[in-house]
Design a protein around this motif. Structure first.
Motif, short mmCIF file in Angstrom:
data_model
loop_
_atom_site.label_atom_id
_atom_site.label_comp_id
_atom_site.label_asym_id
_atom_site.label_seq_id
_atom_site.Cartn_x
_atom_site.Cartn_y
_atom_site.Cartn_z
N PRO A 1 -1.75 1.74 -0.99
CA PRO A 1 -3.16 1.45 -0.69
C PRO A 1 -4.02 1.20 -1.92
O PRO A 1 -5.09 0.60 -1.82
CB PRO A 1 -3.63 2.71 0.06
CG PRO A 1 -2.38 3.32 0.62
CD PRO A 1 -1.33 3.04 -0.41
N LYS A 2 -3.57 1.64 -3.10
CA LYS A 2 -4.36 1.47 -4.32
C LYS A 2 -4.16 0.10 -4.98
O LYS A 2 -4.91 -0.27 -5.88
CB LYS A 2 -3.99 2.55 -5.34
CG LYS A 2 -4.26 3.98 -4.88
CD LYS A 2 -3.83 4.97 -5.94
CE LYS A 2 -4.09 6.40 -5.50
NZ LYS A 2 -3.65 7.37 -6.55
N LEU A 3 -3.13 -0.63 -4.54
CA LEU A 3 -2.77 -1.86 -5.24
C LEU A 3 -3.88 -2.89 -5.27
O LEU A 3 -4.06 -3.61 -6.25
CB LEU A 3 -1.52 -2.49 -4.59
CG LEU A 3 -0.23 -1.70 -4.70
CD1 LEU A 3 0.89 -2.43 -3.95
CD2 LEU A 3 0.18 -1.49 -6.15
N PHE A 4 -4.63 -3.00 -4.15
CA PHE A 4 -5.64 -4.05 -4.03
C PHE A 4 -7.06 -3.51 -4.19
O PHE A 4 -8.02 -4.21 -3.90
CB PHE A 4 -5.51 -4.74 -2.68
CG PHE A 4 -4.13 -5.30 -2.41
CD1 PHE A 4 -3.66 -6.37 -3.14
CD2 PHE A 4 -3.32 -4.72 -1.47
CE1 PHE A 4 -2.39 -6.88 -2.91
CE2 PHE A 4 -2.05 -5.22 -1.22
CZ PHE A 4 -1.58 -6.30 -1.95
N SER A 5 -7.20 -2.28 -4.66
CA SER A 5 -8.52 -1.66 -4.78
C SER A 5 -9.02 -1.73 -6.22
O SER A 5 -8.38 -1.21 -7.13
CB SER A 5 -8.47 -0.20 -4.32
OG SER A 5 -9.68 0.46 -4.63
#
Length: 364
Positions: free
Chosen positions: A305-309
């Motif tokens: 979930p952190k990849l695109f944030s």
């Protein structure tokens, strides 16, 4: 103001839920209703709620208690809460704000007043989210300038200084080693600058958006040709099985940037003698799925979930200690969103990662 904002109404009286829900739906809002206060937190954690309208006098858990419980949970504590109640004494009004409510309406209320306050809180939430995004963008930008550009440029400067000073003392093998190192570093800086410039244009709405029908195979062939040498240095097999005249409707430059970033990422996180495959599948809903699959190191599922944030500032080293900023994947997400598509990730540690792009094939 986003008329598709989602509002949750919590009241133990069904007639109140139905009446208020009907008013909000008529204004264009997406509405959920719950008559059991014990079910609210689970619902908030599993749905994207923009505003909570909360009755105070309820059995099991009253509104003030429920608000306190919500504010103790990091993943839902920022959802704005408007209390709706017949309690009118100042003590309860003060308590509504003390426990974390953003507003308070007395029953019976005027529907025009309620709608005005609902719209104000929705707008405030969107404004706060925009500010958070801008702050995260600023922090990311300064981080790139301070570290991800400074370090490789310093490395280039040091190598050039050594080469210019001691060139005649080096063997041919040593000179070639320095040149290879300079080549790798300058290529990484060039890729970073390309992403940084494209990303900065998206943040200031200065990037051109020109969707058209294009042949995906030609785009992929061009990118794999450009990245062949990068893959070859690690003896990675880079192949695609895109059919001729596979059509996509999108901005070809944006999608080329996305695919280039994904393949470059796969090369970085795939060990020597690994394999990367690019293939596609046409779907029944006039869309196409594009897959970039590798058998690399994979990603911890908790980190996906952190990849695109932009706020997470997530990055890690490649299998040969290649450095990255995480900016490439953020740019991919923004470009795919711009083209009315989606980007997904499936991954298993030590087995590999697959990025899946879904894009339209026809003018929508």
């Amino acid at each position: 103001m986003n008329n598709k904002a989602k509002i949750l109404i919590v009241d133990d009286l069904p007639k109140n839920l139905m009446m208020l829900g009907a008013y909000l739906k008529a204004e264009g809002f997406d509405v959920d209703i719950i008559d059991d206060s014990e079910k609210v937190i689970e619902h908030l954690e599993n749905h994207n709620i923009d505003l909570l309208l909360l009755d105070v006098m309820m059995p099991k858990i009253n509104g003030f208690e429920l608000c306190t419980m919500i504010k103790d949970k990091d993943n839902i504590k920022d959802i704005p809460i408007i209390f709706l109640t017949a309690l009118t004494d100042s003590e309860n009004i003060i308590k509504a704000f003390e426990v974390g409510g953003v507003d308070y309406l007395k029953k019976p209320f005027q529907i025009t007043e309620l709608m005005a306050r609902v719209k104000t809180q929705i707008d405030n939430k969107k404004y706060r989210e925009r500010l958070e995004h801008l702050n995260a963008t600023k922090d990311k930008f300064f981080s790139i300038l301070a570290h991800d550009l400074k370090n490789p440029i310093s490395s280039i400067k040091s190598s050039v200084d050594i080469m210019s000073r001691d060139y005649h003392e080096f063997t041919d093998i040593e000179r070639m080693s320095y040149l290879e190192s300079l080549k790798d570093t300058t290529e990484n800086v060039f890729d970073l600058l390309q992403n940084l410039l494209a990303w900065s244009r998206t943040q200031t709405n200065r990037i051109e958006f020109n969707p058209e029908i294009f042949d995906l195979r030609l785009v992929v062939e061009n990118i794999t040709s450009l990245l062949f040498q990068q893959a070859n240095l690690k003896s990675i097999t880079l192949e695609h099985s895109i059919d001729d005249e596979t059509e996509v409707f999108a901005d070809v430059n944006m999608i080329a940037t996305v695919i280039r970033n994904l393949i470059s990422n796969s090369i970085k996180f795939t060990p020597e003698r690994g394999k990367i495959k690019i293939y596609s599948q046409n779907n029944e809903d006039d869309s196409i799925s594009i897959y970039v699959e590798d058998n690399g190191v994979g990603i911890d599922e908790n980190k996906i979930p952190k990849l695109f944030s932009i706020a997470s500032n997530y990055s890690t080293l490649g299998t040969n200690s290649e450095k990255g900023t995480g900016l490439g994947l953020i740019l991919c997400k923004e470009f795919i969103d711009k083209n009315d598509g989606t980007i997904q990730v499936t991954s298993q540690e030590n087995k590999g990662t697959t990025f899946i792009l879904n894009l339209p094939t026809k003018i929508m």
